[in-house]
Each structure stands twice: as structure tokens, then as C-alpha cells.
Design a protein around this motif. Structure first.
Motif, short mmCIF file in Angstrom:
data_model
loop_
_atom_site.label_atom_id
_atom_site.label_comp_id
_atom_site.label_asym_id
_atom_site.label_seq_id
_atom_site.Cartn_x
_atom_site.Cartn_y
_atom_site.Cartn_z
N ILE A 67 0.87 -1.18 0.00
CA ILE A 67 0.00 0.00 0.00
C ILE A 67 0.91 1.23 0.00
N THR A 68 0.60 2.20 -0.85
CA THR A 68 1.41 3.41 -0.89
C THR A 68 1.10 4.30 0.32
N ALA A 69 2.06 5.10 0.69
CA ALA A 69 1.85 6.07 1.77
C ALA A 69 0.71 7.01 1.42
N GLU A 70 0.63 7.39 0.16
CA GLU A 70 -0.44 8.27 -0.28
C GLU A 70 -1.82 7.65 -0.02
N ALA A 71 -1.94 6.36 -0.30
CA ALA A 71 -3.22 5.66 -0.06
C ALA A 71 -3.53 5.57 1.43
N TRP A 93 -2.26 17.77 9.98
CA TRP A 93 -1.90 16.41 10.40
C TRP A 93 -1.74 15.50 9.19
N LEU A 94 -2.67 15.57 8.25
CA LEU A 94 -2.58 14.74 7.05
C LEU A 94 -1.32 15.07 6.25
N ALA A 95 -0.96 16.34 6.18
CA ALA A 95 0.27 16.74 5.49
C ALA A 95 1.50 16.16 6.20
N GLN A 96 1.50 16.19 7.53
CA GLN A 96 2.62 15.62 8.29
C GLN A 96 2.72 14.12 8.06
N THR A 98 1.82 12.51 5.44
CA THR A 98 2.33 12.33 4.08
C THR A 98 3.85 12.36 4.08
N GLU A 99 4.42 13.24 4.87
CA GLU A 99 5.88 13.34 4.97
C GLU A 99 6.49 12.22 5.81
N LEU A 100 5.75 11.73 6.77
CA LEU A 100 6.27 10.79 7.76
C LEU A 100 6.20 9.34 7.32
N TRP A 101 5.09 8.93 6.76
CA TRP A 101 4.88 7.51 6.47
C TRP A 101 5.53 7.07 5.18
N PRO A 102 6.10 5.86 5.18
CA PRO A 102 6.62 5.26 3.95
C PRO A 102 5.54 4.42 3.27
N ASP A 103 5.81 4.01 2.05
CA ASP A 103 4.99 2.96 1.44
C ASP A 103 5.21 1.70 2.27
N VAL A 104 4.21 0.83 2.31
CA VAL A 104 4.34 -0.41 3.08
C VAL A 104 4.17 -1.61 2.18
N GLY A 105 4.75 -2.72 2.61
CA GLY A 105 4.63 -3.99 1.91
C GLY A 105 4.24 -5.07 2.89
N MET A 132 4.40 13.24 16.35
CA MET A 132 3.38 14.26 16.12
C MET A 132 3.24 14.95 17.47
N GLU A 133 3.76 16.16 17.57
CA GLU A 133 3.81 16.87 18.85
C GLU A 133 2.43 17.34 19.33
N ASP A 134 1.51 17.54 18.40
CA ASP A 134 0.17 18.02 18.74
C ASP A 134 -0.54 16.97 19.59
N ARG A 135 -0.85 17.33 20.82
CA ARG A 135 -1.45 16.38 21.75
C ARG A 135 -2.87 15.97 21.36
N ASP A 136 -3.52 16.71 20.48
CA ASP A 136 -4.86 16.34 20.02
C ASP A 136 -4.84 15.25 18.95
#
Length: 163
Positions: A67-71, A93-96, A98-105, A132-136
């Protein structure tokens, strides 16, 4: 200096490993969509029981397909839509992610740990991806699986040990 940094890194890894091993499994579940197994998930807490707002908490997702990180990020947004998450920082959060997660196998594991201060740390196959520093954030992220309003109530019940 190099020896100090290596020692510090080892100490941090050992601390993380100890924190993960001191948690007890609450439950586990497999997500199947139509005829496809997508992932296995496991929930851990200090006492092996789940209570809302209980910390520390660890949620592991072991992927059974590519699964791609984008998905992954897109599906996170879709699940938040289902839960009607309207937090003002949702798009950030979604933008972060996108930067943080890799594609997975197959057999890759992304884990989220929520600490006592509700800070979120992600791991990929045991290696720290980032925080993710945001406590929410953490509360809204785990709600995808743990909210009574989740899109997958049977998966929630299995994670909570109710099945």
C-alpha cells in the motif's frame, strides 16, 4: 563523541523496547476488504484492558499487502470524514503523515505509541519514524479503530477484546 552518540541511541532504543514490552495486548483483529486481507492490528495498554484516554497505548498495524503512503493518508482522511473529525489542524496532520509515512509492503509494521502526555510517536518495523507533537492528534488517530462510531465495529470489538 561517536561512542557517546551510539550509547545514547542504544539507550533510547532500549527504553522504547522496554516500553513496548511492558505493555500487554488488549486484542487483535484482521481487516478484510471483500476477498483481500489488508492488515492485522494489535492494541496494547499497561494492564491489557482498554479505557478511553488511557495512556500509554500502542496500536500496531502489520500490513499484508503493498500500500502506498499516499493511499494510507487518503484512507486516514476518509476515516476521519466518517467520524466527522473537523479539528482545525486536521489538514496539517494529514500533510505531516504524508511526509512521515513510507509505502508499506507485506509484513511491514507501522506502530503508534501514545505516551502519558498524549504525544504520538510512529515506528516503522521497530525504527522510529517521528513524532506528532500536537497532543490532540493521537486521540483522533486512534479513534479510527477505537471510537464507538468507527466504520469497522467488528474490528473495534476484536481490538478491545470483546469478541
Amino acid at each position: 563523541m561517536t561512542r557517546y552518540l551510539a550509547s545514547l541511541a542504544f539507550g533510547l532504543l532500549a527504553t522504547t523496547a522496554m516500553a513496548a514490552t511492558s505493555l500487554q495486548m488488549v486484542g487483535e483483529a484482521r481487516l478484510n476488504v471483500m476477498f483481500f486481507s489488508v492488515y492485522d492490528s494489535r492494541l496494547y495498554t499497561a494492564d491489557g484492558r482498554y479505557q478511553p484516554d488511557q495512556r500509554p497505548l500502542r496500536l500496531e498495524i502489520e500490513y499484508l499487502r503493498n500500500i502506498t503512503a499516499e493511499a494510507l493518508v487518503k484512507q486516514t482522511g476518509a476515516e476521519w470524514d466518517h467520524l466527522q473529525v473537523t479539528h482545525e489542524r486536521r489538514d496539517a496532520w494529514l500533510a505531516q503523515l504524508t511526509e512521515l509515512w513510507p509505502d508499506v509492503g507485506k509484513n511491514d509494521v507501522i506502530a503508534l505509541e501514545l505516551d502519558a502526555d498524549n504525544r504520538s510517536t510512529f515506528y516503522f518495523n521497530g525504527e522510529k519514524l517521528g513524532m506528532m507533537e500536537d497532543r490532540d492528534f493521537g486521540e483522533h488517530f486512534v479513534a479510527i479503530w477505537l471510537s464507538p462510531d468507527t466504520s469497522r465495529p467488528a474490528l473495534r470489538d476484536a481490538l478491545l477484546g470483546s469478541l
